[in-house]
Design an enzyme around this catalytic site. Structure first.
Site, PDB file in Angstrom:
ATOM      1  N   ARG A 158       6.811   9.877  44.374  1.00 35.91           N
ATOM      2  CA  ARG A 158       6.389  11.237  44.756  1.00 35.91           C
ATOM      3  C   ARG A 158       6.005  12.089  43.540  1.00 35.91           C
ATOM      4  NH1 ARG A 158       6.619   8.861  48.940  1.00 35.91           N
ATOM      5  NH2 ARG A 158       7.130   9.764  50.964  1.00 35.91           N
ATOM      6  N   SER A 227       9.005  15.215  55.024  1.00 34.84           N
ATOM      7  CA  SER A 227      10.254  15.193  54.249  1.00 34.84           C
ATOM      8  C   SER A 227      10.304  16.430  53.368  1.00 34.84           C
ATOM      9  CB  SER A 227      10.307  13.971  53.335  1.00 34.84           C
ATOM     10  OG  SER A 227      10.302  12.795  54.073  1.00 34.84           O
ATOM     11  N   GLU A 322      10.516  18.275  47.955  1.00 31.74           N
ATOM     12  CA  GLU A 322       9.345  17.406  47.851  1.00 31.74           C
ATOM     13  C   GLU A 322       8.103  18.221  48.189  1.00 31.74           C
ATOM     14  OE1 GLU A 322       6.424  14.946  49.547  1.00 31.74           O
ATOM     15  OE2 GLU A 322       8.114  14.799  50.916  1.00 31.74           O
TER      16      GLU A 322
END
Ligand code: EPU
Length: 336
Positions: A158, A227, A322
């Site tokens: 990520r 998420s 995130e």
């Protein structure tokens, strides 16, 4: 180039907080990007499925809309060149129709092609970096497109150079993706493991869609940004310490430690399915924070703070968002 003023932020972020965007520029091509000169440049936005506006945006927002694609082929491989404004899932869908292997595990990820490298999107055992050859980046200062080979994109879990050194320095305008005409099944993730090794491209694609639809809320019905936190990576020693008290803690070994599921930590901390002041953790996947009718960002920030402090107290693990959280000046909000 088109300029829209006083836009409702709901149309530009799948979390749908009811703020405004003062100015939205819609750029159609590189010539449009060349109209911007510093020192201030707009906030670059894809489809807004990973960005939450915490307040009315006084800094202009820019969307890059070009979405052409072209391909170069050798016998086994296809190099696809896709412009950033293309929708990600539509691209994946098209590759399945063309019988091209490589993106099927990344089906149904919301957002644009241009946003994909920023956080190196990943799901079910495949990351964008596994398929990406290069990223074309329009550099604000140089006023030209620079081709960055994947090996220089600093792709990690990520993360990429576009979230680090190149953040705010330009616009991703296209990607190069290498796909395969030969089968390339990646079936090691729970849910796909059960498929036969000979599973077809279509079968894998459909299974990924089924898994996602069974766990993740559709942002069109329940506004969310997927998420909310990253899965933290902790040391082997810390993992063992927690595991002694919580034998059900899952762990996935990485080069730099052990990755543990943020969803598990949040569930243990007691937030699964909990809704406070119209914001909460989704029942089927508590890592997803859902807007159940917020009128401002305060209850969201309060929930983030409570989740983080509870997980920190209980497990000594700091959860990092995130999603991109932007304050009114377009600056990144970092929860403390
Ligand atoms: N879990 C729980 N309770 C739950 C749900 C999950 O404890 O209610 C635990 C289980 O141990 C489960 C583990 O969490 O095995 C992992 O759950 P899941 O497979 O749903 O994936 P995730 O780690 O929570 C990541 C990505 C997702 C991606 C899936 C599948 C991150 C931050 N998220 O989620 O990406 O779809 O894996 O590969 O890495 C996104 O980035 O927006 C996103 C949805």
């Amino acid at each position: 180039m088109q300029l829209l003023c006083q836009q409702a932020a709901e149309q530009y972020s799948s979390f749908r907080l009811p703020y405004q965007l003062d100015q939205v520029f819609l750029a159609a091509d590189i010539a449009d990007l060349k109209q911007f000169s510093g020192p201030d440049y707009p906030t670059v936005l894809g489809e807004g499925t990973n960005t939450i506006f915490l307040a009315t945006q006084h800094k202009p927002v820019l969307r890059y809309l070009a979405k052409a694609k072209s391909q170069h082929t050798d016998t086994d491989h296809v190099l696809l060149h896709v412009e950033a404004g293309h929708n990600w899932h539509q691209l994946v869908n098209w590759t399945i129709e063309q019988q091209l292997w490589g993106l099927e595990n990344l089906a149904l990820i919301p957002g644009s092609v241009g946003a994909a490298p920023v956080q190196n999107i990943g799901a079910y055992g495949v990351e964008l970096s596994d398929r990406c050859s290069y990223v074309d980046f329009y550099d604000w200062q140089r006023r030209e497109v620079v081709r960055i080979p994947a090996s220089e994109c600093q792709f990690a879990y990520r993360d990429s150079i576009f979230k680090q050194q190149l953040q705010g320095r330009g616009v991703i305008v296209a990607l190069g993706l290498t796909l395969s005409r030969q089968p390339l099944p990646v079936l090691n993730y729970p849910g796909l493991k059960e498929l036969p090794k000979t599973a077809s491209l279509q079968q894998i694609f459909e299974t990924v869609i089924q898994i996602r639809q069974s766990k993740l809320p559709d942002y069109r019905q329940l506004p969310n940004c997927g998420s909310f936190f990253k899965n933290p990576v902790i040391t082997e020693r810390q993992f063992q310490l927690i595991h002694n008290n919580y034998p059900t803690l899952p762990g996935y070994p990485q080069a730099d430690g052990v990755k543990v599921p943020a969803a598990w930590l949040i569930e243990q901390a007691g937030f699964k399915g909990v809704v406070v002041d119209n914001v909460g953790c989704y029942q089927k996947q508590p890592l997803v924070i859902v807007n159940y009718g917020l009128v401002d960002s305060a209850p969201l920030l309060a929930l983030i703070a409570t989740i983080r402090s509870t997980v920190l107290q209980r497990f000594a693990i700091e959860l990092e968002p995130e999603v991109r959280l932007l304050n009114g000046a377009g600056k990144h909000h970092v929860p403390t």
